[in-house]
Design a protein around this motif. Structure first.
Motif, short mmCIF file in Angstrom:
data_model
loop_
_atom_site.label_atom_id
_atom_site.label_comp_id
_atom_site.label_asym_id
_atom_site.label_seq_id
_atom_site.Cartn_x
_atom_site.Cartn_y
_atom_site.Cartn_z
N GLY A 219 0.79 -1.22 0.00
CA GLY A 219 0.00 0.00 0.00
C GLY A 219 0.82 1.26 0.00
N GLY A 220 2.13 1.12 0.18
CA GLY A 220 3.03 2.26 0.05
C GLY A 220 2.66 3.44 0.91
N ALA A 221 2.56 4.61 0.25
CA ALA A 221 2.28 5.85 0.97
C ALA A 221 0.97 5.76 1.74
N TYR A 222 -0.02 5.09 1.16
CA TYR A 222 -1.30 4.94 1.87
C TYR A 222 -1.09 4.22 3.19
N TYR A 223 -0.36 3.10 3.15
CA TYR A 223 -0.15 2.33 4.38
C TYR A 223 0.61 3.15 5.41
N LEU A 224 1.66 3.83 4.95
CA LEU A 224 2.48 4.62 5.87
C LEU A 224 1.66 5.72 6.54
N ILE A 225 0.87 6.45 5.74
CA ILE A 225 0.11 7.58 6.29
C ILE A 225 -1.06 7.10 7.14
N SER A 226 -1.77 6.09 6.68
CA SER A 226 -2.95 5.64 7.42
C SER A 226 -2.56 5.06 8.77
N ARG A 227 -1.46 4.29 8.83
CA ARG A 227 -1.06 3.69 10.10
C ARG A 227 -0.41 4.71 11.01
N SER A 228 0.00 5.83 10.46
CA SER A 228 0.61 6.87 11.28
C SER A 228 -0.41 7.91 11.72
N LEU A 229 -1.15 8.50 10.76
CA LEU A 229 -2.10 9.57 11.08
C LEU A 229 -3.52 9.06 11.28
N GLY A 230 -3.79 7.81 10.92
CA GLY A 230 -5.14 7.28 11.09
C GLY A 230 -5.88 7.17 9.77
N PRO A 231 -7.05 6.54 9.77
CA PRO A 231 -7.78 6.27 8.53
C PRO A 231 -8.29 7.52 7.84
N GLU A 232 -8.50 8.62 8.59
CA GLU A 232 -9.07 9.81 7.96
C GLU A 232 -8.11 10.38 6.91
N PHE A 233 -6.88 10.68 7.33
CA PHE A 233 -5.89 11.18 6.38
C PHE A 233 -5.44 10.08 5.42
N GLY A 234 -5.25 8.87 5.96
CA GLY A 234 -4.79 7.76 5.13
C GLY A 234 -5.77 7.43 4.01
N GLY A 235 -7.06 7.41 4.35
CA GLY A 235 -8.07 7.12 3.33
C GLY A 235 -8.13 8.19 2.27
#
Length: 1025
Positions: A219-235
């Protein structure tokens, strides 16, 4: 048995199916038919530390497990198998409680079956021993091999380095870098590359920090951002990033098609025209690439290696070509290394409304290769840390080629050999003129030179076909990488079910879980953008989306560092939270400078997706830094608040509600929530009584279950369960320990004990003692009574109402009383309409009796209700008392519709009501005057709740007042939505529990919903500013 191998016989109860277990690898692993369980492609097995008494740990027989990585895997881990360490109960509880009394029963295979089936006669360090003898049931051994055959995993060479090289040495290097040098000049081209390098290097550092803070899935950038900032920003960013990669396929394919069309044009074999030929060739190419991608990751990786070799040879061919200038190339603008050309090309010469930042926008996709490996991170064996070792060497290639092109090729050339200068021209000052060529005749429409010919590198090279092959390699490899990346990102997004409508794209096929549906969607998006057929239009779109992704990656690192979560422990140490913040701000600034309206549109899209995901509240918990920072802020503010003294202006009712299970008394919960929501603390106390072991299990399960229930029903409240011997002890525990710092309850809220005359009077004694305990620790007390009752748990137990919505439409019909109870339980969830809240403020308790109804009227459902105030007074001073109360209420700034002074409170109640009261208390009287003194004293000692004749006579006036107040309430407030009234106080040790309950019964019976309120007699209202 052989050395390093043991066999344990399980008690089979005479059955031949008793399980044998084999210890292998020197006792490190125990395997049995009951310890291997398949869950899809995952198998779970238990090591010897967990499920046997025979492991020799540090020379002792023990069940305790030594630390090992397999205990810390997620249930669905891809890297290995999850082992389960023994639970604390298995190590700590008494043996008969773990195993249970009675005969041994062999359980079916399951996660704990091996533990429960063990039978041995040897004493153990942990105290586990039994005298049962095992029954041999034959030898049965099982072996396990991880089911990893066929899954393609790439190391950092194939998975990261190769992909980054192919993306960075991509379409921009071969067919746009010469144009960039022509527009921006050598100096600003270096600055363009430098800016891109700064942005991507900071992002690379941030990416490495996040990627080394735990295992990274696909998931690359999506996985990194979602697991760090949460599903709102990640999604939000996941959808944009997947789309950007899909558009990138179109960009690279259009670059490839441009080169093919140039070759066709040179040979005069165009099919239609340049634009349509690009579309035709691009469409055919993307279909072929789709076929290669669908063939699987392994084929794609092999293709990448071959393309990289060609690419390196092409770059080498270009470098060699710069040292062998030919006279045939001079008309096309290539003269070899010349100082005159370098000086002329050093400065910018922007044409066709191009600017520095528009040129930067076109170049920037070349630098996005930093995340090429991260996008398929689920298929990598190692993380991204090795990428940074090669970033500068790859980008140095751009600096070298910029300098080379700027030193060897002029901006404009005709391609006509007849443009050589025979005689010296006085008005020609260009570098070409100094080299005996005059290209001034085509300043507006030259076909060659840096500005006009996108195939300059092919013209300069020693062997042009090899450059064409390099362009093909660069464009096709990058297109292939993006065509694989976009579906992987989208698949990861869909697997998390953040956007339920896209769930169909989560499905994978084959041994490598290929997202075939995602490939098809990416293909359609890419095909749509290929039809644009203009590289300079497509590139800025991608730059915008990539910059938004990079901004959030950098912000993720800053946010995670700021939250100071103990779980933030990146193995990569060469990052700084403030540099990451600067990187995030820089990305945002560059977005606006490149194209302000596109940046605004991107932010609107991100914000819209963020709001959507926030509203939907996906049921995921990834331990994001948002959660960590929320905790940190709450902790810091709680500590800061603890250092502030209480002030009357900031008083708010903070209620401890004795609800039991929160869904058992919905009317109590909703009414209190109406005046505490966004105002004060609300804690739902639940006292578990009974056997301690069972209660402790219920505590842990109920805590998670009911807190989720409160959140799901939008209750801003906390659930606090305790175990106690009786209700009074539990209430004392909660009143003393519930809350944190200044956020502690100050008001006890209980439901009226409607069935007090039918239950054991010791329970009534306990109930009344709760009030006394609350007053002792300076709590206010609120008693809520509905004539229908509050507790609907017996209906839930019968399955007649659902857990959340209390809907009975699909259930069996209820009797009349239960139906009325159910209707009453939901009455405070509805809008109350235009009616009255009657406040009977008879005694000054500090103002809580008045504050609660005021807070109710501030809520949307109660805003149409008017407050009517009733006070006691003297008949000859009614007007004076009314004016005094009106003055007080106006100073408190509390609106009211009417004030009524009751001058006849002390009038003797009706005889029939007095008779009814006496009949009610008759079963609870002691009648000591009719008994011997010794018998009466003994009876009073054993049953302290009984009402003595002396007590009844002493408090006759107070008794009559409660009966009379009920008559007045029925007369004046029978149509009110709710009544709030001063709670009578019983002196501790002087008034029996039965008499006090009789007072409350007589006061509140047969009325609309009533709140009996008594503050702690400290002011909660003030008229001072």
């Amino acid at each position: 048995e052989a050395k390093g191998r043991f066999r344990v016989n399980f008690p089979g109860g005479g059955s031949s199916e008793g399980g044998n277990v084999s210890f292998q690898n020197g006792g490190d692993t125990v395997l049995s038919e009951g310890s291997l369980h398949s869950g899809g492609h995952h198998h779970y097995y238990y090591d010897t530390h967990t499920n046997t008494y025979y492991l020799r740990t540090f020379g002792h027989n023990t069940m305790d497990a030594v630390p090992r990585i397999d205990h810390y895997r997620h249930t669905a881990a891809d890297l290995g198998e999850k082992l389960i360490r023994p639970s604390l109960a298995e190590l700590h509880d008494e043996l008969d409680k773990v195993r249970g009394p009675g005969p041994r029963v062999v359980p079916p295979p399951g996660p704990r079956s091996a533990l429960l089936r063990l039978g041995a006669g040897e004493p153990f360090e942990d105290g586990y021993a039994n005298g049962e003898e095992g029954t041999p049931a034959g030898e049965a051994t099982a072996t396990y091999t991880p089911d990893s055959k066929g899954v393609v995993k790439f190391g950092w060479i194939k998975g990261v380095l190769v992909r980054c090289m192919l993306n960075i040495w991509g379409v921009m290097l071969f067919i746009r870098l010469s144009w960039i040098v022509g527009q921006a000049g050598i100096g600003l081209s270096v600055l363009v590359i430098g800016m891109a390098t700064v942005v991507t290097t900071i992002t690379g550092l941030s990416t490495s920090a996040i990627a080394t803070n735990g295992f990274v899935r696909g998931g690359g950038a999506y996985y990194l951002i979602s697991r760090s900032l949460g599903p709102e920003f990640g999604g939000a960013i996941g959808l944009i990033f997947a789309f950007a990669n899909a558009v990138a396929v179109a960009m690279y394919v259009v670059g490839f098609a441009e080169t093919v069309v140039e070759l066709l044009k040179e040979n005069g074999t165009l099919m239609v025209d340049e634009m349509n030929d690009i579309r035709i060739i691009g469409a055919i190419t993307v279909v072929i690439l789709l076929g290669i991608s669908v063939a699987g990751m392994e084929w794609e990786a092999k293709a990448q290696i071959v393309l990289l070799v060609i690419l390196i040879l092409a770059i080498g061919d270009f470098v060699i070509g710069t040292f062998i200038p030919l006279d045939s190339k001079k008309p096309k603008g290539f003269f070899g290394y010349k100082a005159e050309i370098f000086m002329e090309n050093f400065g910018p010469d922007f044409r066709q409304e191009e600017t520095f930042f528009s040129v930067f926008a076109i170049f920037f996709p070349a630098a996005t290769g930093i995340l090429a490996g991260a996008n398929i991170s689920g298929d990598l064996e190692l993380n991204l840390i090795c990428v940074l070792k090669f970033r500068f060497s790859l980008l140095m290639t751009f600096f070298m080629i910029v300098s080379t092109l700027g030193s060897c090729v002029v901006r404009d050339a005709t391609g006509n050999i007849n443009n050589t200068i025979v005689t010296e021209l006085t008005n020609c000052t260009t570098a070409a003129c100094k080299l005996n060529y005059d290209f001034s005749s085509c300043q507006a429409g030259c076909q060659y030179g840096l500005m006009n010919n996108f195939q300059v590198m092919s013209m300069v090279s020693g062997f042009a076909p090899l450059i064409s092959a390099g362009i093909f390699s660069a464009t096709l490899s990058s297109a292939l990488a993006s065509l694989v990346s976009a579906p992987k990102i989208f698949q990861a997004l869909c697997k998390d079910n953040i956007y339920p409508g896209f769930q169909m794209f989560a499905k994978g096929y084959g041994k490598n879980n290929e997202p075939l549906r995602g490939y098809l969607l990416t293909f359609l998006i890419a095909l749509g953008f290929i039809l644009i057929a203009e590289l300079n239009v497509i590139a800025p779109i991608i730059s915008n989306f990539f910059l938004a992704s990079y901004a959030l990656i950098n912000f993720s690192v800053f946010h995670a560092s700021l939250a100071k979560s103990p779980g933030w422990r990146p193995a990569f140490k060469y990052y700084n939270m403030w540099i990451s913040l600067v990187g995030a701000i820089l990305c945002c600034i560059v977005m606006f400078v490149i194209n302000w309206w596109a940046a605004l549109l991107t932010y609107v899209i991100v914000l819209g997706l963020y709001i959507y995901v926030t509203y939907k509240k996906p049921d995921v918990n990834w331990g994001s830094s948002t959660q960590a920072l929320t905790y940190l802020n709450a902790l810091q503010h709680s500590i800061r608040l603890s250092g502030v003294e209480d002030h009357v202006k900031n008083f708010r009712p903070q209620c401890l509600i004795m609800t039991g299970a929160p869904n058992a008394r919905p009317a109590l919960l909703h009414l209190v929530h109406a005046f505490t929501k966004n105002v004060g603390l609300m804690i739902c106390g639940h006292i578990h009584m009974g056997p301690r072991r069972q209660a402790m299990k219920e505590l842990s399960t109920d805590l998670a279950k009911y807190q989720r229930w409160l959140i799901k029903n939008k209750m801003k409240a906390f659930y606090a369960p305790v175990h106690a011997e009786d209700l009074r002890d539990g209430g004392q525990y909660l009143m003393q320990a519930a809350g944190l710092g200044r956020m502690r309850p100050n008001t006890l809220v209980v439901g009226f004990k409607k069935n007090w005359r039918q239950v054991d009077m010791r329970d009534v004694e306990t109930y009344i003692n709760l009030f006394h305990d609350a007053f002792d620790i300076q709590y206010g007390v609120v008693v809520i009574r509905l004539k229908e009752g509050l507790d609907i748990s017996h209906l839930q137990g019968q399955g007649k109402i659902c857990f959340v919505s209390y809907d009975t439409k699909s259930q069996s019909p209820l009797n009349l009383a239960d139906q009325r109870l159910l209707d009453a339980s939901t009455q405070f969830q509805k809008k109350q309409g235009k009616s009255n809240i009657d406040v009977w403020w008879l005694f000054d308790d500090g103002g809580l009796t008045l504050l609660i109804p005021y807070l109710l009227t501030t809520k949307k459902k109660w805003k149409d209700c008017k407050i009517r105030v009733f006070i006691g007074g003297k008949i000859n001073r009614i007007d004076h008392d009314r004016r005094a109360m009106a003055t007080l209420l106006s100073k408190f700034r509390i609106d009211f519709s009417d004030i009524m002074v009751l001058g006849d409170i002390n009038t003797k109640p009706k005889k029939e009501n007095i008779a009814g009261f006496e009949e009610m208390i008759e079963p609870f009287r002691l009648h000591e005057d009719d008994k011997e003194q010794e018998v009466a004293d003994k009876m009073k000692e054993d049953e302290p709740w009984r009402i003595t004749d002396n007590e009844l006579e002493l408090y006759k006036t107070k008794t009559y007042r409660q009966i009379r107040l009920n008559e007045l309430l029925k007369e004046h407030s029978s149509t009110a939505n709710i009544i709030v009234m001063s709670l009578p106080v019983a002196r501790k040790g002087a008034v029996s529990s039965a008499l006090y309950m009789a007072w409350l019964e007589a006061l509140s019976k047969d009325l609309p919903p009533i709140l009996l309120v008594r503050g702690n007699h400290q002011s909660v209202l003030t008229f001072y500013s």
